[in-house]
Design an enzyme around this catalytic site. Structure first.
Site, short mmCIF file in Angstrom:
data_model
loop_
_atom_site.label_atom_id
_atom_site.label_comp_id
_atom_site.label_asym_id
_atom_site.label_seq_id
_atom_site.Cartn_x
_atom_site.Cartn_y
_atom_site.Cartn_z
N LYS A 1 0.82 -1.22 0.00
CA LYS A 1 0.00 0.00 0.00
C LYS A 1 0.86 1.28 0.00
O LYS A 1 2.06 1.23 0.27
CB LYS A 1 -0.92 -0.03 1.23
N TYR B 1 -12.32 -2.16 -3.48
CA TYR B 1 -12.81 -2.27 -2.10
C TYR B 1 -14.33 -2.17 -1.99
O TYR B 1 -14.86 -1.85 -0.92
CB TYR B 1 -12.14 -1.21 -1.22
N PHE C 1 -15.29 3.85 6.97
CA PHE C 1 -13.95 4.22 6.52
C PHE C 1 -13.76 4.08 5.02
O PHE C 1 -12.65 4.27 4.51
CB PHE C 1 -12.91 3.39 7.27
N ARG D 1 -1.79 -14.26 4.89
CA ARG D 1 -2.50 -13.57 5.97
C ARG D 1 -1.68 -13.64 7.27
O ARG D 1 -1.65 -12.68 8.04
CB ARG D 1 -3.90 -14.17 6.19
N THR E 1 -5.16 -6.84 11.03
CA THR E 1 -5.48 -5.56 10.36
C THR E 1 -4.92 -4.37 11.14
O THR E 1 -4.36 -3.44 10.56
CB THR E 1 -7.01 -5.43 10.22
N ARG F 1 2.71 -6.15 9.28
CA ARG F 1 1.98 -5.03 9.87
C ARG F 1 2.56 -4.62 11.23
O ARG F 1 2.59 -3.44 11.56
CB ARG F 1 0.48 -5.37 9.94
N ASN G 1 -2.02 0.36 6.72
CA ASN G 1 -1.44 -0.85 7.31
C ASN G 1 -0.60 -1.66 6.32
O ASN G 1 -0.49 -2.88 6.44
CB ASN G 1 -2.54 -1.70 7.97
N HIS H 1 -2.22 -5.48 1.60
CA HIS H 1 -3.49 -6.18 1.43
C HIS H 1 -3.19 -7.61 1.06
O HIS H 1 -2.23 -7.87 0.32
CB HIS H 1 -4.31 -5.55 0.29
N GLU I 1 -9.50 -10.94 -7.57
CA GLU I 1 -8.55 -9.83 -7.42
C GLU I 1 -7.38 -9.97 -8.40
O GLU I 1 -6.95 -8.99 -9.00
CB GLU I 1 -8.07 -9.76 -5.96
P1 ADP Z 1 -7.75 -6.75 6.01
O1 ADP Z 1 -6.97 -5.83 5.10
O2 ADP Z 1 -6.94 -7.21 7.18
O3 ADP Z 1 -8.39 -7.90 5.26
P2 ADP Z 1 -10.43 -5.55 6.15
O4 ADP Z 1 -10.75 -6.36 4.92
O5 ADP Z 1 -11.33 -5.65 7.31
O6 ADP Z 1 -8.93 -5.88 6.66
O7 ADP Z 1 -10.35 -4.00 5.76
C1 ADP Z 1 -9.78 -3.61 4.53
C2 ADP Z 1 -8.88 -2.42 4.79
O8 ADP Z 1 -9.66 -1.31 5.22
C3 ADP Z 1 -7.85 -2.61 5.90
O9 ADP Z 1 -6.68 -3.28 5.49
C4 ADP Z 1 -7.55 -1.16 6.28
O10 ADP Z 1 -6.66 -0.53 5.36
C5 ADP Z 1 -8.93 -0.52 6.15
N1 ADP Z 1 -9.65 -0.52 7.43
C6 ADP Z 1 -10.25 -1.57 8.04
N2 ADP Z 1 -10.82 -1.22 9.21
C7 ADP Z 1 -10.57 0.13 9.35
C8 ADP Z 1 -10.90 1.09 10.34
N3 ADP Z 1 -11.60 0.76 11.44
N4 ADP Z 1 -10.49 2.38 10.14
C9 ADP Z 1 -9.79 2.72 9.03
N5 ADP Z 1 -9.45 1.84 8.05
C10 ADP Z 1 -9.83 0.57 8.20
MG MG Z 2 -9.87 -7.89 3.79
#
Ligand code: ADP
Ligand code: MG
Length: 140
Positions: free
Chosen positions: A11, A51, A59, A87, A93, A104, A114, A117, A128
């Site tokens: 990212k 997304y 968010f 993962r 996350t 992370r 973070n 992805h 994807e």
């Molecule tokens: P992951 O990337 O671990 O699969 P998610 O699919 O839940 O997590 O969320 C996608 C992305 O959205 C996260 O990697 C992060 O960049 C962002 N995100 C998730 N939760 C939050 C939050 N509470 N506030 C801000 N950004 C968030």
């Molecule tokens: Mg995800």
């Protein structure tokens, strides 16, 4: 055990800080092979499509703007149980909850910014990968 492919994004918070090589080192140390990789700068519409599953989340707007703010590196990773393995390498996350040694934990700035992805299931991995790469670009 089965060989799988998963989709990864390094990212903008990580590309900005020149962490592509450090992240790739963790990926390769885990036994995952980077079988395709390119640096792109997504439009807000492309980030929004990618997304779309999070459209209803508070968010979403911030996330799409962040992903389109600067270049990213998109990748296809291959290996035994690649989806779950990546993962694990990524960590939780929220970096505050991520295990020691994960990408992370070591590099992420916040729950939003973070660093990486990774796909969460075989179906999303296939979708994807197909969104960002043509078959000819997956070189094994
Ligand atoms: P992951 O990337 O671990 O699969 P998610 O699919 O839940 O997590 O969320 C996608 C992305 O959205 C996260 O990697 C992060 O960049 C962002 N995100 C998730 N939760 C939050 C939050 N509470 N506030 C801000 N950004 C968030
Ligand atoms: Mg995800």
């Amino acid at each position: 055990m089965a060989v799988q492919r998963t989709f990864s994004i390094i990212k903008p918070d990580a590309t900005r800080r020149n962490l592509t090589g450090a992240i790739n080192a963790k990926i390769e140390a885990a036994g995952l092979r980077i079988i395709a990789q390119k640096r792109i700068h997504m439009t807000a519409a492309q980030a929004g499509h990618f997304y779309a599953v999070h459209k209803a989340r508070p968010f979403y707007g911030e996330l799409c703007a962040f992903m389109a703010s600067e270049p990213v590196v998109v990748q296809v990773l291959e290996g035994e149980e690649a989806i779950a393995k990546y993962r694990e390498v990524m960590g939780a996350t929220d970096p505050a909850e991520a295990a020691a040694g994960t990408i992370r934990k070591d590099f992420a700035l916040s729950k939003g910014e973070n660093s990486v992805h990774g796909s969460d299931a075989p179906e999303t991995a296939a979708e994807e990968i197909a969104y960002f790469f043509a078959g000819l670009e997956l070189v094994g």
